[in-house]
Design a protein around this motif. Sequence first.
Motif, PDB file in Angstrom:
ATOM      1  N   SER A   1      40.030  30.455  42.832  1.00 53.80           N
ATOM      2  CA  SER A   1      40.755  30.234  41.584  1.00 53.80           C
ATOM      3  C   SER A   1      39.795  30.065  40.411  1.00 53.80           C
ATOM      4  O   SER A   1      40.037  30.572  39.307  1.00 53.80           O
ATOM      5  CB  SER A   1      41.657  28.995  41.709  1.00 53.80           C
ATOM      6  OG  SER A   1      42.668  29.195  42.673  1.00 53.80           O
ATOM      7  N   ALA A   2      38.696  29.365  40.656  1.00 58.42           N
ATOM      8  CA  ALA A   2      37.695  29.192  39.598  1.00 58.42           C
ATOM      9  C   ALA A   2      37.055  30.527  39.234  1.00 58.42           C
ATOM     10  O   ALA A   2      36.810  30.810  38.052  1.00 58.42           O
ATOM     11  CB  ALA A   2      36.636  28.191  40.039  1.00 58.42           C
ATOM     12  N   GLN A   3      36.791  31.354  40.236  1.00 57.07           N
ATOM     13  CA  GLN A   3      36.230  32.670  39.962  1.00 57.07           C
ATOM     14  C   GLN A   3      37.220  33.530  39.188  1.00 57.07           C
ATOM     15  O   GLN A   3      36.834  34.303  38.306  1.00 57.07           O
ATOM     16  CB  GLN A   3      35.834  33.337  41.277  1.00 57.07           C
ATOM     17  CG  GLN A   3      34.638  32.676  41.940  1.00 57.07           C
ATOM     18  CD  GLN A   3      34.459  33.113  43.383  1.00 57.07           C
ATOM     19  OE1 GLN A   3      35.332  33.752  43.970  1.00 57.07           O
ATOM     20  NE2 GLN A   3      33.324  32.759  43.975  1.00 57.07           N
ATOM     21  N   ALA A   4      38.513  33.388  39.519  1.00 60.91           N
ATOM     22  CA  ALA A   4      39.527  34.111  38.749  1.00 60.91           C
ATOM     23  C   ALA A   4      39.560  33.618  37.313  1.00 60.91           C
ATOM     24  O   ALA A   4      39.712  34.409  36.373  1.00 60.91           O
ATOM     25  CB  ALA A   4      40.901  33.944  39.403  1.00 60.91           C
ATOM     26  N   SER A   5      39.397  32.307  37.116  1.00 61.43           N
ATOM     27  CA  SER A   5      39.364  31.766  35.761  1.00 61.43           C
ATOM     28  C   SER A   5      38.150  32.261  34.991  1.00 61.43           C
ATOM     29  O   SER A   5      38.218  32.526  33.789  1.00 61.43           O
ATOM     30  CB  SER A   5      39.357  30.228  35.801  1.00 61.43           C
ATOM     31  OG  SER A   5      40.575  29.733  36.313  1.00 61.43           O
ATOM     32  N   GLU A   6      37.037  32.403  35.697  1.00 62.99           N
ATOM     33  CA  GLU A   6      35.839  32.939  35.042  1.00 62.99           C
ATOM     34  C   GLU A   6      36.066  34.391  34.633  1.00 62.99           C
ATOM     35  O   GLU A   6      35.650  34.824  33.546  1.00 62.99           O
ATOM     36  CB  GLU A   6      34.642  32.833  35.979  1.00 62.99           C
ATOM     37  CG  GLU A   6      33.334  33.238  35.323  1.00 62.99           C
ATOM     38  CD  GLU A   6      32.129  32.974  36.199  1.00 62.99           C
ATOM     39  OE1 GLU A   6      31.008  33.269  35.745  1.00 62.99           O
ATOM     40  OE2 GLU A   6      32.313  32.467  37.313  1.00 62.99           O
ATOM     41  N   ALA A   7      36.728  35.161  35.498  1.00 62.45           N
ATOM     42  CA  ALA A   7      37.058  36.539  35.141  1.00 62.45           C
ATOM     43  C   ALA A   7      38.052  36.576  33.982  1.00 62.45           C
ATOM     44  O   ALA A   7      37.965  37.437  33.098  1.00 62.45           O
ATOM     45  CB  ALA A   7      37.626  37.273  36.359  1.00 62.45           C
ATOM     46  N   ASP A   8      39.007  35.639  33.980  1.00 60.01           N
ATOM     47  CA  ASP A   8      39.954  35.559  32.860  1.00 60.01           C
ATOM     48  C   ASP A   8      39.226  35.242  31.554  1.00 60.01           C
ATOM     49  O   ASP A   8      39.602  35.740  30.482  1.00 60.01           O
ATOM     50  CB  ASP A   8      41.007  34.485  33.131  1.00 60.01           C
ATOM     51  CG  ASP A   8      41.998  34.896  34.213  1.00 60.01           C
ATOM     52  OD1 ASP A   8      42.129  36.116  34.457  1.00 60.01           O
ATOM     53  OD2 ASP A   8      42.624  34.010  34.814  1.00 60.01           O
ATOM     54  N   LEU A   9      38.202  34.407  31.643  1.00 58.74           N
ATOM     55  CA  LEU A   9      37.399  34.103  30.456  1.00 58.74           C
ATOM     56  C   LEU A   9      36.713  35.363  29.947  1.00 58.74           C
ATOM     57  O   LEU A   9      36.700  35.641  28.741  1.00 58.74           O
ATOM     58  CB  LEU A   9      36.365  33.030  30.797  1.00 58.74           C
ATOM     59  CG  LEU A   9      35.274  32.751  29.742  1.00 58.74           C
ATOM     60  CD1 LEU A   9      35.891  32.354  28.418  1.00 58.74           C
ATOM     61  CD2 LEU A   9      34.307  31.689  30.248  1.00 58.74           C
TER      62      LEU A   9
END
Length: 482
Positions: free
Chosen positions: A163-171
Motif C-alpha cells: 500500500s505504501a508503494q502504491a501511495s508512492e506511485a500515486d505521488l
Amino acid sequence: MTPKRIPFFHRSTAALALAALLAGCAVGPRYERPAIASPSAWKEAPAAEGWLPAAPADALDRGEWWRLFGDAGLNELAARVQVSNQNIAAAVANYAQATALVREQRASLFPTVGLSGSSRRSGQTGSNSSGTATGASSLSLDVDWAPDVWGRLRTAVGSAQASAQASEADLAAARLSALGELATNYFALREADAELALLADTIEGYERSYTIARNRYEAGIAAQSDVLQAQTQLVNTRAERVALQRTRATLEHAIAVLIGASPADFELPALAAWTPAVPAVPLGVPSTLLQRRPDIAASERAVAVANAQIGIERSAYFPSLSLGGSLSRSATRVQDLFSASTTLWALGISATQVLFDAGAIGARVDAARAGHEAAVARYRQTVLTAFQNIEDQLTATASLAQQEALRREASAAADKTEQQILNRYRAGQVSYTEVVTAQASALSARRTVLQLQVNRQTAAVGLIQGLGGGWDAGAVRDGGGG
C-alpha cells in the motif's frame, strides 16, 4: 526410578521456543505479478518516424522532462509546482501516512513491554487509633507477545508495504499530472500570446483597409457597402481579440493555482518572441511501459495488497496464540522495592480457536479472492489503456507534424493571395468582397499554423506523460523513491 519433573519455568520456556519455530508457517498465497500480453513494438511508431526526432535512451531518465522543451519560463514554473502544488502536497501526506502504517504493522511482530508501579499508605485517626500507618508498594514488569505462528502479521506488514508503494506511485502520478497540466496550460498561454500579437498586426492591416475603402467611397469610386464590409471585418476581429484575452487570463489563473498561488497575486508577462519547440522523446519497447508509468505501478501494487488480504482472511482458520509474562516485587516502603528478597514471576500461554461460525471465515476468504480477481482485472485494464494512450499520442504526433507542414504551405499561399487581391482592389479590378474573403482566409491560415504548433507541443507532453515522465517503478520495489 521416578522420572525427574521439569520445572514450570522450563516448560514455559519450551513453549515459547515452540511458538517461535511455528512462526515460520504462513497461510497466504505466494504473490505473482499478473501476466500481461505485451506487444513487441508500437504499432504507430513507424508512422511517427521522421516526425518524432531521435533521442538518447536516457533522455527521460533524468526526471526533469520539461527541460526538454528548452523554455526557461516553463522550467521556473515547474520548480514552483513541485514545491507548492496542493495536490502534490496531499499525495506527499498520503505517502507519509502509508509509511507510518507500515511501521505500525511491523511493530506488531514484536512483544510489548510495560512497566507499572503503585504505592499506598493507610492509617486510622481518632481517639482509639494507635496513630500508626501502614504502607504497600509494588513494581511490575509485564511482557505480552502474540507470535506470528501462521504468518498473518507478516502478511499484514507486506500488505501495508504494498500500500505504501502504491501511495508512492500515486505521488509520482500526481506530480506527473500537475507538471503535465502546467506544461499544457503554459504552451496554450504562449500560443494565445502569439495569436494576440497576430491579431494586433491584423487589426492594423484591417484599419488600413478600412481607411482605403472609406477614401474610395468618399471619392465616389467605391460603394458604401465596401466601407461597411471593411468595418464589419475590423470590428469582428477586435471582438475576437477580446475573447482571446479572456482565454489567456483563464490560462494564467489556472497556472497560478497549479503553482499554489492566488490568481490575484500572479502574473505571467507576454514574451517578446515565442519559438515553440517539439523535443525528442525516446519510445523504448512496450514492455518497459510497465515500469515507467506510475499509475500502472500503483495498480499492480493494489493487486499485491488484494493477494495479501487472502492470506490474512485464511489465517482465521487457525488458532491464535498469545504469550505473557510478568516479574514483580512488593514491599511496605518504596525504598525497599529493589532490596526485597521475594520476587514473583509468571509465564502463561493462551490459545483460541473458532469452532463454528456458520461459514463466516469461508465467506471472507471468498470475498478476498474475488477482490483479488477484480484488482487483477483493473490492473490489466490500466495496462491496456496505457498502450492505447501511447498509440494515440504517436498517431497525433505524426498527424500534427504533417498537418503543420501542409498548413504552412497553405498559409504562405494565402498571404500572397491576400496581397494580390488587395492590390487589385486598389486598382479597381475586384470588389471588396474578394478582399474580405482573402483577408479572412489568410488570418485563419496563420492562426491554424500557431494552433498546430502548440498542439504538437501538447502531443509531446502527452507522449512523455504516457511514457511515465522518466519515473521508474523499480525504485519503488527496492524501497527507494520514485
